[in-house]
Enzyme design. Structure first.
Site, PDB file in Angstrom:
ATOM      1  CD  GLU A 138     -23.177   4.089  34.913  1.00  0.00           C
ATOM      2  OE1 GLU A 138     -22.399   4.376  34.301  1.00  0.00           O
ATOM      3  OE2 GLU A 138     -23.405   2.815  35.138  1.00  0.00           O
ATOM      4  CE  LYS A 169     -23.873  -6.557  29.860  1.00  0.00           C
ATOM      5  NZ  LYS A 169     -23.738  -5.054  30.177  1.00  0.00           N
TER       6      LYS A 169
END
Ligand code: PSU
Ligand code: MN
Length: 306
Positions: free
Chosen positions: A28, A162
């Site tokens: 990405e 995260k």
């Protein structure tokens, strides 16, 4: 394979590899434009591509340049993505806009998955997934990455989620959407900087060959959608949750005070955590992406061999 989509501009090397069934790994570009500072971002992007080559696969970094979705970027294009301030963060909803306007766009996990699938790529390496934000029960901020994982047949290798997100709710939504979440070589679901998150991994597989067999089984049954392949950060690069957790909490509180929300929040938090950690988080981030590149190349090789 079927003919590539006419709206894609696929680099010759990638096109050749796909046409002959050789392993290709998608990457990405939001991580480059909005996830790390220049010039470390561009340097990391190049090193990650090199690791994928050494692992026997062809790297295909994905972005929209001058309104054209590109699969496979050259050095100058990587540099532009990493340094130009006008590169927009492009998730699924933004693809029509940047294409219509002829702009540059850095693709998120969601839009990279979709473009990779249109090109015929089945394995995609990133750092961390988007997910359910903390407080989403009020804000309804749930990344389009999750919706996309329910729709598009691509395995996404990440270091987990995260803890700036709500990891428990993210796992719940993935379960509802029917997305397999496997951690490679561990019973614990990792949380990006840390090898564990306090949540057990829904599934565990050991090694690239097992992951490739699971991909074949899923899509062989016609179960549409992606797979989350979580790869814990190496022990020597880990930042324990006891250290990073407080910094993340502070960054989240600051974002709230400043009224930052929507697409801007993840880039803001990532940048702020790098500042608050004095660069430690960036070092860990780079290490885990490289670790994911090694696993992704191996999975692409195993999958191509099936
Ligand atoms: N999480 C990270 N690093 C990142 C991102 C997420 O640890 O760079 C980026 C990815 O591109 C991901 C996107 O797809 O943020 C999610 O943004 P949003 O929550 O706006 O969908
Ligand atoms: Mn969001």
């Amino acid at each position: 394979m079927t003919d590539p989509h006419p709206m894609l501009d696929i680099a010759v090397e990638v096109r050749d590899a796909l046409a002959s069934g050789r392993p290709v790994v998608a990457l990405e570009s939001t991580i480059i434009s909005h996830g790390m500072p220049y010039p470390k971002n561009v340097q990391t992007a190049r090193e990650v591509e090199q690791i994928i080559r050494e692992g026997g696969a062809v790297p295909a970094t994905i972005a929209v340049l001058h309104g054209v979705p590109r699969i496979g970027l050259d050095d100058a294009q990587l540099d532009l993505l990493g340094s130009d301030e006008h590169v927009r963060k492009v998730s699924i909803r933004d693809l029509p806009y940047v294409i219509a306007r002829g702009e540059h766009g850095a693709t998120t996990v969601a839009s990279t998955m979709r473009l990779a699938a249109l090109a015929g790529i089945r394995v995609f390496v990133t750092g961390g997934l988007g997910g359910v934000h903390r407080g989403a029960e009020h804000s309804m901020d749930v990344s389009a990455d999750l919706t996309e994982l329910s729709l598009t047949d691509v395995a996404v290798v990440s270091a987990g989620v995260k803890s700036l997100l709500d990891i428990g709710r993210t796992l719940e939504v993935l379960e509802t959407l029917g997305v397999p979440v496997v951690t490679v070589g561990s019973d614990d679901f990792p949380s990006f900087y840390s090898r564990s998150s306090g949540f057990r991994s829904p599934l565990r597989l050991d090694g690239a060959a097992e992951v490739a067999r699971a991909m074949r089984a899923k899509w062989g049954l016609g179960l549409a959608g992606g797979m989350v392949v979580a790869n814990p950060i190496p022990v020597e690069d880990e930042i324990p949750e006891t250290e990073i957790g407080a910094l993340i909490a502070r960054a989240v509180a600051e974002a709230e005070e400043k009224g930052i929300s929507g697409a801007a929040i993840t880039p803001y938090l990532l940048g702020r955590i790098v500042e608050l950690s004095g660069g430690e988080s960036l070092r860990a981030n780079i290490a885990l992406v490289k670790n994911n590149a090694r696993l992704g190349a191996a999975i692409a090789r195993e999958y191509a061999a099936l």
